[in-house]
Design a protein around this motif. Sequence first.
Motif, PDB file in Angstrom:
ATOM      1  N   THR A 177      46.922 -91.032-112.838  1.00 41.34           N
ATOM      2  CA  THR A 177      45.459 -90.438-113.454  1.00 41.34           C
ATOM      3  C   THR A 177      44.457 -91.125-112.749  1.00 41.34           C
ATOM      4  O   THR A 177      43.368 -90.136-112.133  1.00 41.34           O
ATOM      5  CB  THR A 177      45.458 -90.706-114.838  1.00 41.34           C
ATOM      6  OG1 THR A 177      46.627 -90.222-115.444  1.00 41.34           O
ATOM      7  CG2 THR A 177      44.330 -90.076-115.593  1.00 41.34           C
ATOM      8  N   LEU A 178      44.154 -92.278-112.541  1.00 39.60           N
ATOM      9  CA  LEU A 178      43.269 -92.958-111.941  1.00 39.60           C
ATOM     10  C   LEU A 178      43.106 -92.843-110.501  1.00 39.60           C
ATOM     11  O   LEU A 178      42.148 -92.428-109.807  1.00 39.60           O
ATOM     12  CB  LEU A 178      43.091 -94.590-112.155  1.00 39.60           C
ATOM     13  CG  LEU A 178      43.021 -94.822-113.518  1.00 39.60           C
ATOM     14  CD1 LEU A 178      42.990 -96.526-113.726  1.00 39.60           C
ATOM     15  CD2 LEU A 178      41.746 -94.236-114.226  1.00 39.60           C
ATOM     16  N   ARG A 179      44.457 -92.512-109.588  1.00 43.08           N
ATOM     17  CA  ARG A 179      44.315 -92.381-108.314  1.00 43.08           C
ATOM     18  C   ARG A 179      43.701 -90.757-108.184  1.00 43.08           C
ATOM     19  O   ARG A 179      42.957 -90.616-107.263  1.00 43.08           O
ATOM     20  CB  ARG A 179      45.605 -92.373-107.565  1.00 43.08           C
ATOM     21  CG  ARG A 179      45.606 -92.166-106.138  1.00 43.08           C
ATOM     22  CD  ARG A 179      47.230 -92.512-105.876  1.00 43.08           C
ATOM     23  NE  ARG A 179      48.022 -93.451-106.310  1.00 43.08           N
ATOM     24  CZ  ARG A 179      48.246 -94.852-105.628  1.00 43.08           C
ATOM     25  NH1 ARG A 179      47.600 -95.067-104.766  1.00 43.08           N
ATOM     26  NH2 ARG A 179      48.946 -95.424-106.364  1.00 43.08           N
ATOM     27  N   GLN A 180      44.254 -89.892-108.770  1.00 42.37           N
ATOM     28  CA  GLN A 180      43.575 -88.439-108.964  1.00 42.37           C
ATOM     29  C   GLN A 180      41.995 -88.597-109.155  1.00 42.37           C
ATOM     30  O   GLN A 180      41.572 -87.987-108.511  1.00 42.37           O
ATOM     31  CB  GLN A 180      44.304 -87.686-110.113  1.00 42.37           C
ATOM     32  CG  GLN A 180      43.611 -86.196-110.096  1.00 42.37           C
ATOM     33  CD  GLN A 180      44.481 -85.595-111.189  1.00 42.37           C
ATOM     34  OE1 GLN A 180      45.310 -86.077-112.068  1.00 42.37           O
ATOM     35  NE2 GLN A 180      44.222 -84.279-111.170  1.00 42.37           N
ATOM     36  N   ILE A 200      40.796-100.136-103.263  1.00 42.47           N
ATOM     37  CA  ILE A 200      41.129 -99.550-104.516  1.00 42.47           C
ATOM     38  C   ILE A 200      42.632 -98.867-104.570  1.00 42.47           C
ATOM     39  O   ILE A 200      43.540 -99.189-105.384  1.00 42.47           O
ATOM     40  CB  ILE A 200      40.153 -98.529-104.967  1.00 42.47           C
ATOM     41  CG1 ILE A 200      38.704 -99.224-105.326  1.00 42.47           C
ATOM     42  CG2 ILE A 200      40.520 -97.776-106.179  1.00 42.47           C
ATOM     43  CD1 ILE A 200      37.757 -98.188-105.569  1.00 42.47           C
ATOM     44  N   THR A 201      42.905 -98.166-103.474  1.00 41.90           N
ATOM     45  CA  THR A 201      44.223 -97.492-103.512  1.00 41.90           C
ATOM     46  C   THR A 201      45.359 -98.617-103.332  1.00 41.90           C
ATOM     47  O   THR A 201      46.532 -98.606-103.702  1.00 41.90           O
ATOM     48  CB  THR A 201      44.426 -96.591-102.102  1.00 41.90           C
ATOM     49  OG1 THR A 201      43.330 -95.509-102.245  1.00 41.90           O
ATOM     50  CG2 THR A 201      45.673 -95.950-101.916  1.00 41.90           C
ATOM     51  N   SER A 202      45.135 -99.645-102.460  1.00 43.76           N
ATOM     52  CA  SER A 202      46.057-100.798-102.278  1.00 43.76           C
ATOM     53  C   SER A 202      46.194-101.473-103.755  1.00 43.76           C
ATOM     54  O   SER A 202      47.355-101.790-103.982  1.00 43.76           O
ATOM     55  CB  SER A 202      45.585-101.721-101.361  1.00 43.76           C
ATOM     56  OG  SER A 202      45.657-101.347-100.254  1.00 43.76           O
ATOM     57  N   LEU A 203      45.365-101.632-104.580  1.00 48.76           N
ATOM     58  CA  LEU A 203      45.219-102.272-105.969  1.00 48.76           C
ATOM     59  C   LEU A 203      46.147-101.368-106.777  1.00 48.76           C
ATOM     60  O   LEU A 203      47.198-101.727-107.472  1.00 48.76           O
ATOM     61  CB  LEU A 203      43.881-102.645-106.281  1.00 48.76           C
ATOM     62  CG  LEU A 203      43.030-103.556-105.762  1.00 48.76           C
ATOM     63  CD1 LEU A 203      41.820-103.777-106.327  1.00 48.76           C
ATOM     64  CD2 LEU A 203      43.775-104.919-106.198  1.00 48.76           C
ATOM     65  N   LEU A 204      45.832 -99.985-106.762  1.00 54.31           N
ATOM     66  CA  LEU A 204      46.492 -99.177-107.679  1.00 54.31           C
ATOM     67  C   LEU A 204      47.987 -99.205-107.175  1.00 54.31           C
ATOM     68  O   LEU A 204      48.865 -99.006-107.829  1.00 54.31           O
ATOM     69  CB  LEU A 204      45.865 -97.676-107.587  1.00 54.31           C
ATOM     70  CG  LEU A 204      44.560 -97.520-108.286  1.00 54.31           C
ATOM     71  CD1 LEU A 204      44.204 -96.295-107.970  1.00 54.31           C
ATOM     72  CD2 LEU A 204      44.847 -97.832-109.674  1.00 54.31           C
ATOM     73  N   THR A 205      48.354 -99.201-105.781  1.00 55.00           N
ATOM     74  CA  THR A 205      49.875 -99.289-105.463  1.00 55.00           C
ATOM     75  C   THR A 205      50.411-100.527-105.770  1.00 55.00           C
ATOM     76  O   THR A 205      51.527-100.471-106.238  1.00 55.00           O
ATOM     77  CB  THR A 205      49.913 -98.952-104.139  1.00 55.00           C
ATOM     78  OG1 THR A 205      49.404 -97.666-103.680  1.00 55.00           O
ATOM     79  CG2 THR A 205      51.347 -99.224-103.342  1.00 55.00           C
TER      80      THR A 205
END
Length: 134
Positions: free
Chosen positions: A108-111, A84-89
Amino acid sequence: MFTDITTALAIAKSNLGVTDTSKDAEITAILTASAGTDSTGTTNYRPYLVAAYFLPLWSAISRSQLIEGDGAKWLKPEELTPIITSLLTLQESADCGLKIDQCWQTNTLRQRLNCGCKAETGNIVTGLLGAGVI
């Protein structure tokens, strides 16, 4: 970066491992809701964010459908965090120059991902830029 909804849908589905059309309406709705606009007003869809958004939910749903499975092992929700972190990055990199609603910004979504329900209740404070007003 992705101005065509069909292309964005295909990318989101590929990252989610969805091979049929059963989830197209849900994915398309979130692609539309989370879209940003560039300086010319063109809508840019954000398929990596959408994949990150749905991945934990649909992973949990698929786990709950298991009826029997001695010795079956499932990914734990926290094991999805690196994906998920990789997709958000990746999405964050594609978002450069876009105007995006605060609710759908990657930070916001990462938080929410990192802080869980505390982000929903306002019990955490993220780094704030700017001067304080007295």
